[in-house]
Scaffold this active site. Structure first.
Site, mmCIF file in Angstrom:
data_model
loop_
_atom_site.group_PDB
_atom_site.id
_atom_site.type_symbol
_atom_site.label_atom_id
_atom_site.label_comp_id
_atom_site.label_asym_id
_atom_site.label_seq_id
_atom_site.Cartn_x
_atom_site.Cartn_y
_atom_site.Cartn_z
ATOM 1 N N ASP A 276 0.842 -1.185 0.000
ATOM 2 C CA ASP A 276 0.000 0.000 0.000
ATOM 3 C C ASP A 276 0.887 1.249 0.000
ATOM 4 O O ASP A 276 1.934 1.272 -0.635
ATOM 5 C CB ASP A 276 -0.904 -0.047 1.241
ATOM 6 N N SER B 120 -11.206 -0.617 -0.340
ATOM 7 C CA SER B 120 -9.947 -0.617 0.410
ATOM 8 C C SER B 120 -10.189 -0.961 1.874
ATOM 9 O O SER B 120 -9.326 -1.535 2.538
ATOM 10 C CB SER B 120 -9.285 0.759 0.338
ATOM 11 N N HIS C 293 -3.337 6.276 3.795
ATOM 12 C CA HIS C 293 -4.192 5.142 3.455
ATOM 13 C C HIS C 293 -3.689 3.845 4.084
ATOM 14 O O HIS C 293 -4.456 3.069 4.653
ATOM 15 C CB HIS C 293 -4.240 5.028 1.928
#
Length: 622
Positions: free
Chosen positions: A174, A403, A226
């Site tokens: 990620d 996600s 994120h």
């Protein structure tokens, strides 16, 4: 127990932007700008690297000599009329090149076609860009409904009674990690796999520090981290009177930075990141000393694209090395088969659902060959619908998207591996998919859109470690279907619910079985019948019900006598017309069960004062 995991922190969601503006909606479908275009080229056997080993756990990379490199580049430039520059070697005995001098998108397509026709090239693919599958908004309400609520939650409180997890390594491929008071003890040595210093936005290219760095400040918005949010759903320091809970309390995070908060990530970096996470050898990168058992891919290609050869090969190799690949379906409200890595074989694909267990409006979708299971993804950034996890500044934020769905399943896989560390990726796929919870009757999800059902931690763990307290053997008619119609198959139901079974039968024909005592044995419309045998010596009472019945049917004395004699009990329920307990017609007559829908048959048994529920879930196929 559930109240323990509520968070009392109100947070602001921070977001990122591409090209200084943020896309309104769920997909970041900006056209990739022209100019220099990066491509992945695998050269023909004998020119540079020889044959490809799809389980390439190591070995040597026979790179091009300086002369061969110049000769190939000259040939490519002569064939295309464009400038070709070698960038680096990558996993899988392939190379990254840059093509310059392109005029427009059609020119790039023509150039790719010319390269494809070169004898020296085995295949060429665009080194396309992926980005995080998250959509911005603002959060408020501090509760992790996605873990415990019965409608769309993961059924985690009951699962935690079985296990809270052990130190299973989960790679989060990620944007990297952030230092966080609720995560620092969980982080293993990872790697920053972003090869471009500009894209990395941290002053250099690849290095051993996968720290997520701040993107450009977006006026009116803020910053998004994120990777730490995704990792916090998989695991976080839990039951410590601080912050939020993770799905697996014991898991460890291997951060692999492949995405930039500035401009996403290239496919070549993502491929190398997956390979490294699985313990495979990547040129120029130290060997990973903590190979992951689970690899979380909360990312998706920006534009529709097939699963290109190299990303399929690295997923195959990671799977063969024992890594379970979990991928988000994507956030474009389109077929999941249009975006990689969700459209790659051996990716376990997770769709997103709302708090009401409907298909999240953004979530990509598909049939059971395209989407495996659904998990909570939320639908906005309010506390009422957002998924709460870690933020990038020792805070807690709400995000939503596939996600957020994906790490729920990665965390569940870590819980299962805590019970049995020898589970293979295929066994994990079967456990999670076959023990998902059926979608509620009113849900907009079904098996044609959102996978086999809602990922359920308790059911999956119980299937792995069944409760021996009461075994019920159940037989259903017309299983498993063509070419074996009218066959009977026995299932042992150790827990409250069974896996979802494809159930074939004909509405036009019936199975006329004589009930105990000889009542109601001629001419009934018994399209569906079930028989049970119970291992307990004394059943005090029982009832049974099908999903198409309005209320349970109570067992009669003959049912109980047969059960307590250790014989098979026929407790069929009709899809319409006759009540098998009373031999009377239902009023009004029962409607036929629609085909291709989830249905179930349930028996409730009272033994020694305890009530046991055993349910067979199936999908009716005409």
């Amino acid at each position: 127990m559930r109240d323990t995991f509520f968070c009392s922190v109100m947070c602001w969601v921070l977001i990122l932007s591409l090209n200084q503006t943020y896309a309104q909606g769920l997909s970041l479908n900006q056209t990739t700008p022209l100019g220099p275009k990066q491509v992945i080229i695998k050269l023909s056997s004998g020119l540079s690297t020889g044959g490809f080993d799809s389980i390439d756990r190591g070995g040597t990379y026979s790179s091009l000599s300086a002369v061969e490199k110049v000769d190939f580049i000259n040939a490519a430039e002569n064939a295309t009329g464009r400038t070709v520059t070698h960038v680096r070697e990558m996993w899988g005995r392939a190379d990254v090149f840059v093509i310059d001098g392109l005029t427009d998108q059609q020119d790039f397509a023509d150039t790719m076609a010319l390269l494809t026709n070169m004898n020296q090239i085995r295949f060429v693919q665009e080194d396309s860009i992926a980005t995080t599958t998250v959509t911005p908004n603002d959060p408020q309400y501090p509760q992790q409904w996605h873990y415990y609520e019965p409608t769309a939650g993961m059924n985690l409180p009951d699962a935690w009674d079985i296990t809270t997890g052990s130190p299973v390594t989960v790679a989060v491929v990620d944007t990297g990690y952030r230092n966080h008071i609720d995560m620092n003890s969980k982080i293993l040595p990872g790697y920053d796999m972003i090869s471009s210093a500009f894209r990395a936005n941290d002053g250099d290219g690849r290095d051993s520090d996968p720290l997520d760095v701040a993107p450009r400040q977006i006026p009116g918005f803020g910053l998004l981290y994120h990777g730490i949010h995704v990792a916090g759903t998989v695991t976080t320091s839990t039951n410590n009177n601080r912050g939020v809970a993770g799905v697996s309390w014991g898991a460890r995070i291997l951060p692999v930075r492949v995405l930039s908060n500035v401009s996403g990530g290239t496919q070549s970096d993502i491929i190398d990141g997956i390979a490294w996470a699985a313990g495979l050898t990547v040129p120029g990168v130290p060997q990973n000393q903590n190979p992951a058992k689970v690899i979380n891919l909360s990312l998706a290609s920006i534009n529709p694209s097939p699963c290109a050869p190299m990303i399929q090969q690295v997923i195959n190799a990671a799977d063969a090395a024992g890594a379970f690949i979990v991928a988000g379906a994507g956030n474009n409200d389109e077929l999941a088969s249009r975006r990689w890595p969700a459209n790659c074989n051996k990716s376990f694909v997770v769709a997103g659902i709302s708090r009401g267990a409907d298909k999240a409006y953004y979530s990509n979708f598909g049939n059971l060959s395209e989407v495996d299971v659904a998990a909570p993804g939320g639908e906005d950034f309010t506390a009422a619908e957002g998924v709460l996890s870690l933020g990038g500044a020792n805070d807690y934020v709400y995000l939503f998207g596939t996600s957020m769905s994906t790490p729920h399943v990665s965390g569940l896989a870590a819980l299962l591996l805590s019970v049995d560390s020898q589970l293979t990726p295929q066994e994990l796929r079967n456990l999670i998919k076959n023990n998902s919870r059926p979608f509620p009757r009113a849900s907009t999800c079904d098996t044609t859109l959102c996978g086999s059902g809602i990922a359920d931690a308790k059911l999956a763990l119980e299937a792995l470690s069944p409760d021996p307290g009461l075994l019920v053997r159940m037989v259903a008619s017309y299983l498993p279907g063509p070419p074996e119609r009218n066959a009977r198959r026995e299932y042992v139901l150790n827990t409250e619910q069974s896996p979802i079974i494809n159930f074939y039968y004909d509405e036009a024909s019936g199975s006329f079985q004589e009930r105990p005592g000889g009542a109601c044995h001629t001419g009934q419309n018994n399209q569906t019948y079930f028989m049970i045998k119970i291992d307990s010596p004394q059943v005090e009472s029982c009832s049974f019900q099908a999903s198409w019945d309005n209320q349970p049917i109570q067992c009669n004395e003959n049912h109980l006598a047969t059960a307590n004699n250790g014989d098979w009990v026929i407790i069929n329920t009709d899809s319409y017309e006759t009540n098998p307990a009373t031999c009377e017609l239902f009023q009004p007559l029962r409607p036929l069960v629609p085909p291709d829908t989830h249905v179930w048959f349930e028996v409730n048994l009272e033994v020694d004062g305890e009530i046991y529920t055993r349910r067979m879930n199936f999908r009716k196929i005409p």
